[in-house]
Design an enzyme around this catalytic site. Structure first.
Site: not given
Ligand code: RB5
Length: 150
Positions: A8-9, A65-67, A71, A98, A133
């Protein structure tokens, strides 16, 4: 391996940096946007990249994305996508070993460039360990099947 790349932006600049990194390493990718720092909705770009993976046009996705959180939330709604937000070398390594992550999400506002590229490199290079796993991931697939259509 072909990567579906999107942001994103808030992740645009980091996505562009990852694109340069992939180009420099001769790795194939398709850029699903965004194409500027103009405000957009991360969900739309996660969807475009994840659909390319599920269609087989790309093998894995990298979303910024920002964090990395939005996403990952959006990407994990797509059955078969195993999106992992990673913030350091250890999480990148374990996400592959894993979790067999096929979608890396990064936070453009919370990671420095060096760390982000280290995460990308490790995530690209580390194989899935399989074994116990596999059983755990198979249980996630069962949940996807059970709640499909809800
Ligand atoms: C956009 O302002 C921000 O909310 C988004 O990039 C992301 O961090 C959401 O998880």
């Amino acid at each position: 391996m072909k990567i579906a790349l999107a942001s994103d932006h808030a992740g645009f600049e980091m996505k562009e940096m990852v694109a340069r990194f992939l180009t420099g390493r001769g790795l194939a990718f398709e850029d699903f946007g965004s194409s500027s720092g103009e405000s957009v909705d991360y969900v739309d770009f996660a969807a475009a990249a994840c659909e390319a993976v599920l269609a087989g046009a790309c093998d894995r996705a990298i979303l910024v994305c920002g964090t990395g959180i939005g996403m990952a939330m959006a990407a994990n709604k797509f059955p078969g996508i195993r999106a992992t937000v990673c913030w350091n070398a250890v999480t990148a390594e374990v996400a592959r070993k894993h979790n067999n992550s096929n979608c890396l999400t990064l936070g453009g506002r919370v990671l420095n460039d060096q760390t982000a590229l280290e995460i990308v490199r490790i995530w690209l290079e580390t194989p899935f360990e399989g074994g116990r796993h596999e059983r755990r991931l198979a249980k996630i697939v069962e949940i996807e099947k059970k709640y499909r259509g809800f």
